[in-house]
Design an enzyme around this catalytic site. Structure first.
Site, PDB file in Angstrom:
ATOM      1  N   HIS A 146     -41.711 -45.043 -26.195  1.00 12.57           N
ATOM      2  CA  HIS A 146     -42.659 -45.986 -25.931  1.00 12.57           C
ATOM      3  C   HIS A 146     -43.786 -45.219 -25.499  1.00 12.57           C
ATOM      4  O   HIS A 146     -43.878 -44.219 -24.436  1.00 12.57           O
ATOM      5  CB  HIS A 146     -42.325 -47.221 -25.149  1.00 12.57           C
ATOM      6  CG  HIS A 146     -43.661 -48.184 -24.729  1.00 12.57           C
ATOM      7  ND1 HIS A 146     -44.163 -48.870 -25.705  1.00 12.57           N
ATOM      8  CD2 HIS A 146     -44.198 -48.344 -23.581  1.00 12.57           C
ATOM      9  CE1 HIS A 146     -45.063 -49.501 -25.037  1.00 12.57           C
ATOM     10  NE2 HIS A 146     -45.118 -49.022 -23.921  1.00 12.57           N
ATOM     11  N   GLY A 161     -46.348 -44.508 -19.423  1.00 10.39           N
ATOM     12  CA  GLY A 161     -46.780 -45.192 -18.531  1.00 10.39           C
ATOM     13  C   GLY A 161     -46.176 -46.667 -18.496  1.00 10.39           C
ATOM     14  O   GLY A 161     -46.172 -46.957 -19.597  1.00 10.39           O
ATOM     15  N   GLY A 166     -53.225 -49.163 -19.079  1.00  4.46           N
ATOM     16  CA  GLY A 166     -54.387 -48.580 -19.920  1.00  4.46           C
ATOM     17  C   GLY A 166     -53.956 -47.651 -20.922  1.00  4.46           C
ATOM     18  O   GLY A 166     -54.883 -46.807 -21.316  1.00  4.46           O
ATOM     19  N   LYS A 167     -52.808 -47.541 -21.401  1.00  2.30           N
ATOM     20  CA  LYS A 167     -52.235 -46.269 -22.219  1.00  2.30           C
ATOM     21  C   LYS A 167     -53.419 -46.600 -23.601  1.00  2.30           C
ATOM     22  O   LYS A 167     -53.805 -45.360 -24.064  1.00  2.30           O
ATOM     23  CB  LYS A 167     -51.024 -46.375 -22.507  1.00  2.30           C
ATOM     24  CG  LYS A 167     -49.868 -45.882 -21.473  1.00  2.30           C
ATOM     25  CD  LYS A 167     -48.605 -45.946 -21.818  1.00  2.30           C
ATOM     26  CE  LYS A 167     -48.060 -47.057 -22.233  1.00  2.30           C
ATOM     27  NZ  LYS A 167     -48.175 -48.233 -21.323  1.00  2.30           N
ATOM     28  N   ASP A 185     -47.463 -47.592 -29.256  1.00  2.93           N
ATOM     29  CA  ASP A 185     -46.338 -48.387 -28.827  1.00  2.93           C
ATOM     30  C   ASP A 185     -45.103 -47.796 -29.062  1.00  2.93           C
ATOM     31  O   ASP A 185     -44.386 -47.634 -28.350  1.00  2.93           O
ATOM     32  CB  ASP A 185     -46.683 -49.836 -29.571  1.00  2.93           C
ATOM     33  CG  ASP A 185     -45.801 -50.727 -28.914  1.00  2.93           C
ATOM     34  OD1 ASP A 185     -45.708 -50.717 -27.643  1.00  2.93           O
ATOM     35  OD2 ASP A 185     -44.795 -51.583 -29.558  1.00  2.93           O
ATOM     36  N   GLU A 210     -53.102 -51.198 -30.593  1.00  2.00           N
ATOM     37  CA  GLU A 210     -53.113 -52.666 -29.664  1.00  2.00           C
ATOM     38  C   GLU A 210     -53.839 -52.342 -28.381  1.00  2.00           C
ATOM     39  O   GLU A 210     -53.551 -51.547 -27.743  1.00  2.00           O
ATOM     40  CB  GLU A 210     -51.863 -53.108 -29.615  1.00  2.00           C
ATOM     41  CG  GLU A 210     -52.115 -54.725 -29.021  1.00  2.00           C
ATOM     42  CD  GLU A 210     -50.676 -54.975 -28.560  1.00  2.00           C
ATOM     43  OE1 GLU A 210     -50.620 -56.304 -28.141  1.00  2.00           O
ATOM     44  OE2 GLU A 210     -49.827 -54.427 -28.597  1.00  2.00           O
ATOM     45  N   ARG A 250     -49.542 -33.725  -5.164  1.00  2.41           N
ATOM     46  CA  ARG A 250     -51.021 -33.441  -5.518  1.00  2.41           C
ATOM     47  C   ARG A 250     -51.059 -32.004  -6.065  1.00  2.41           C
ATOM     48  O   ARG A 250     -51.694 -31.776  -7.300  1.00  2.41           O
ATOM     49  CB  ARG A 250     -51.647 -33.315  -4.308  1.00  2.41           C
ATOM     50  CG  ARG A 250     -53.409 -33.081  -4.651  1.00  2.41           C
ATOM     51  CD  ARG A 250     -54.192 -33.125  -3.078  1.00  2.41           C
ATOM     52  NE  ARG A 250     -55.117 -32.934  -3.231  1.00  2.41           N
ATOM     53  CZ  ARG A 250     -56.230 -33.676  -3.371  1.00  2.41           C
ATOM     54  NH1 ARG A 250     -56.029 -34.955  -3.581  1.00  2.41           N
ATOM     55  NH2 ARG A 250     -57.517 -33.363  -3.611  1.00  2.41           N
TER      56      ARG A 250
END
Length: 323
Positions: A146, A161, A166-167, A185, A210, A250
């Site tokens: 995915h 993610g 917001g991919k 997707d 999408e 980080r």
């Protein structure tokens, strides 16, 4: 190798156009398949197809001009014995290549034993190469993952993610910046070599992206032919994480990898937060990965410089105390 469901009929249907195959005998053997034990022990497609070989009768047998010439020089008794031994062990099928006519006795034996016999004007070497590549593809390990798979600066990048990060929106922005969409997707990955994993889009989702609030977008129609790709080798995984993810490091000292079909793929994690330009960050991650593949590691270089500076400072302090 796993070849479940692969039959003489399916191989013929998939390759008849490319190899100009004609089915001349043994039509009743359409469901014939590779011997299960033989296929399981095969380490590569090279074990499954080759020139006429009585020592390996279970593979696809290809007869070109040299093999047919040799066969025709044999006396009737030797022909009968050798072909009898070969046919008895039920190879998936035989291919007469190089535009040669099948010997009548061989064609008759294939008809009686329901052994598929194909002919083609293509050279025997080309037939073997084509079938080996075909068998490698259909038997290769595969998985569906995915995410959004893109061509960014010539590198296959999978953006992953959890839902709602917001991919697809990030994918749309990257496409608007000139990069290409492979799949959204669901991405089908196939391992075609020791260090080669290819990603494609399922046919049902071809060219589609999408986006929440906009629905399905046909990227090829909106942005043009150059905005989509048929396939790409995966080289980088970008994992989007929430700002409050406690596991986020980080400055990771060690490279991070994601296992895809047994192959470690370099991975970077990017935090999602208001005001962050994710498209620029992804492009920078890709450029940095390209440098790493060329042997340039910015973090390691910085650490080396820091270590050298600390050592020089320590030496300077030691000399000062001596004075």
């Amino acid at each position: 190798m796993e070849l479940t469901g692969v039959t003489s009929q399916s191989i013929f249907d998939d390759n008849a156009a490319d190899l100009k195959l004609s089915w001349v005998a043994g039509l009743e053997g359409a469901d014939r398949a590779f011997d299960v034990e033989f296929a399981r022990e095969a380490t590569s497609a090279a074990d499954l197809v080759g020139h006429l070989n009585l020592i390996h009768p279970n593979r696809i047998q290809v007869l070109g001009k040299p093999e047919i010439t040799y066969y025709q020089r044999l006396d009737d008794e030797t022909r009968k014995r050798q072909m009898g031994e070969l046919i008895l062990l039920e190879p998936p099928f035989l291919v007469i290549a190089d535009g040669m006519e099948p010997p009548p006795d061989l064609e008759l034996r294939c008809t009686r034993s329901s052994t598929p016999l194909f002919t083609t004007p293509v050279s025997s070497a080309a037939v073997i190469d084509h079938l080996r590549l075909y068998l490698s593809r259909i038997s290769a390990p595969r998985v569906t993952m995915h995410g959004v798979f893109l061509d960014i600066l010539g590198m296959g990048v999978l953006i992953m993610g959890e839902s709602g990060l917001g991919k697809s929106e990030l994918g749309l922005e990257l496409i608007s910046r000139g990069h290409g969409l492979v799949a959204d997707d669901a991405v089908d990955f196939v391992r075609l070599g020791p260090d080669f994993i290819e990603g494609r889009c399922p046919p049902l989702l071809q060219n589609l992206l999408e986006v929440r609030g906009l629905g399905l977008l046909d990227i090829k129609t909106i942005f043009g032919e150059t905005a989509v790709r048929r396939k790409m080798k995966i080289k980088l995984v970008v994992q989007l994480v929430r700002r409050n993810d406690g596991e986020f490091e980080r400055l990771p000292l060690d490279s991070q990898y994601l296992d895809v079909l047994g192959l470690p793929i370099h991975m970077v994690k990017i935090q999602v937060a208001a005001g962050r330009n994710l498209a620029v960050l992804v492009e920078a991650a890709v450029r940095n990965t390209i440098l790493r593949l060329r042997g340039i590691d910015t973090l390691r270089d910085f650490m080396d410089r820091q270590r050298a500076a600390m050592q020089a400072d320590a030496v300077s302090r030691g000399q000062g105390r001596l004075l």
